[in-house]
Design a protein around this motif. Sequence first.
Motif, PDB file in Angstrom:
ATOM      1  N   THR A 140       0.662  -1.323  -0.136  1.00 54.54           N
ATOM      2  CA  THR A 140       0.043   0.077  -0.022  1.00 54.54           C
ATOM      3  C   THR A 140       0.833   1.291  -0.070  1.00 54.54           C
ATOM      4  OG1 THR A 140      -0.175  -0.294   2.415  1.00 54.54           O
ATOM      5  CG2 THR A 140      -2.026  -1.029   1.066  1.00 54.54           C
ATOM      6  N   SER A 141       2.004   1.400   0.876  1.00 54.91           N
ATOM      7  CA  SER A 141       2.795   2.367   0.782  1.00 54.91           C
ATOM      8  C   SER A 141       4.121   2.161   1.363  1.00 54.91           C
ATOM      9  CB  SER A 141       2.256   3.458   1.428  1.00 54.91           C
ATOM     10  OG  SER A 141       2.193   3.494   3.086  1.00 54.91           O
ATOM     11  N   ASN A 173       1.230   4.013  -3.016  1.00 55.42           N
ATOM     12  CA  ASN A 173       0.535   3.160  -3.783  1.00 55.42           C
ATOM     13  C   ASN A 173      -0.862   3.612  -3.638  1.00 55.42           C
ATOM     14  OD1 ASN A 173       2.440   2.248  -5.466  1.00 55.42           O
ATOM     15  ND2 ASN A 173       2.874   0.295  -4.047  1.00 55.42           N
ATOM     16  N   LEU A 174      -1.276   3.780  -2.392  1.00 54.32           N
ATOM     17  CA  LEU A 174      -2.920   3.998  -2.185  1.00 54.32           C
ATOM     18  C   LEU A 174      -3.265   5.508  -2.715  1.00 54.32           C
ATOM     19  CD1 LEU A 174      -3.872   2.694   1.541  1.00 54.32           C
ATOM     20  CD2 LEU A 174      -4.677   1.843  -0.608  1.00 54.32           C
ATOM     21  N   MET A 214      -2.764  -6.136   2.190  1.00 51.72           N
ATOM     22  CA  MET A 214      -1.953  -4.747   1.356  1.00 51.72           C
ATOM     23  C   MET A 214      -2.563  -4.927   0.155  1.00 51.72           C
ATOM     24  SD  MET A 214       1.600  -3.479   2.599  1.00 51.72           S
ATOM     25  CE  MET A 214       1.902  -3.172   4.590  1.00 51.72           C
ATOM     26  N   ALA A 255      -6.286  -4.255   0.208  1.00 52.49           N
ATOM     27  CA  ALA A 255      -6.397  -2.970   0.394  1.00 52.49           C
ATOM     28  C   ALA A 255      -6.546  -2.065  -0.846  1.00 52.49           C
ATOM     29  CB  ALA A 255      -5.461  -2.472   1.477  1.00 52.49           C
ATOM     30  N   LEU A 256      -5.262  -2.387  -1.859  1.00 54.49           N
ATOM     31  CA  LEU A 256      -5.342  -1.572  -3.040  1.00 54.49           C
ATOM     32  C   LEU A 256      -6.471  -2.246  -4.080  1.00 54.49           C
ATOM     33  CD1 LEU A 256      -1.540  -2.646  -3.671  1.00 54.49           C
ATOM     34  CD2 LEU A 256      -2.476  -0.235  -3.466  1.00 54.49           C
ATOM     35  N   THR A 304      -9.375   0.066  -2.474  1.00 55.55           N
ATOM     36  CA  THR A 304      -9.293   1.554  -2.847  1.00 55.55           C
ATOM     37  C   THR A 304      -9.522   1.469  -4.262  1.00 55.55           C
ATOM     38  OG1 THR A 304      -7.638   1.640  -0.773  1.00 55.55           O
ATOM     39  CG2 THR A 304      -7.658   3.280  -2.374  1.00 55.55           C
TER      40      THR A 304
END
Length: 273
Positions: free
Chosen positions: A176-177, A201-202, A227, A230-231, A234
């Motif tokens: 994600t980051s 990246n989010l 992660m 989550a990507l 999002t």
Amino acid sequence: MPHWIAGLLGAVLTVYLAGGAYLWAFQEQFLFAPGPPPPPPAETEAPDMAPLTLTTADGLDLVSWYAPPPDDDAPVVVYFHGNAGNVAGRAYKARDLIDVGYGVLLVGYRGYNGNPGSPGQAGFRKDGEAALDFLDGEGIGPARRVLYGESIGSGTALPLAVDRGAAAVVLEGAFTSMVAMALHQYPIYPAGWLLRHPFDNLAAVRSLRVPLLVMHGARDDLVPPEMAAALVETARDAGVPRVDLALFPEGGHVDLFEHGAAARVRAFLDGPS
């Protein structure tokens, strides 16, 4: 407060601050692990690739590897590799992508593959822009470019797709980051204050407007599969036109081509948009 407790707390604080200072000062050594200069493509699984020298906006001449597309309609996969090794270590992935009908450009970063310069988020961005500028000159515009980000390469592929356009984005083992990764590995430190290379990246995926395939290994012991989820969540919430998640039950961090990733990429790119 007893003197011995105050002394103990002072010692703990000193160690904590020293650790944080060390992580801040030497973070590039934790983030980037360039391998040795690669052998010629002819000595790898992708002998049909050729070295290609690209000049960046800040004047660095960097060697990448390139196999042109087989015809005027075929896409080119612009491959941004992970933080360790060199382009030769991704030759077997290029082989699989070439064999299913794509051109492939393995982007050679600064500080990697015997190239000059020092690795970093801003520098990688310039390296990627030089690769896209080359394809523009070859008449291969955004509609024929698939930006592929492996692990830390996702932090270059995603923002370039947002700003320069692409036909699609494929991510392998993406986080994600880097701030989230640092908090995952060093939860006692304020990573947001320490990191010079946040690779968020989010934030980038919220602005993406092209199809996205997120591939992740269920056995990834470096970047948690959560992660990837989550990507995907999002991206869907942000209205990305198509978002697919491919979770490989036997896959690790960046070995997904050993579990059929090339066929999964082909199915994604050939599928509905």
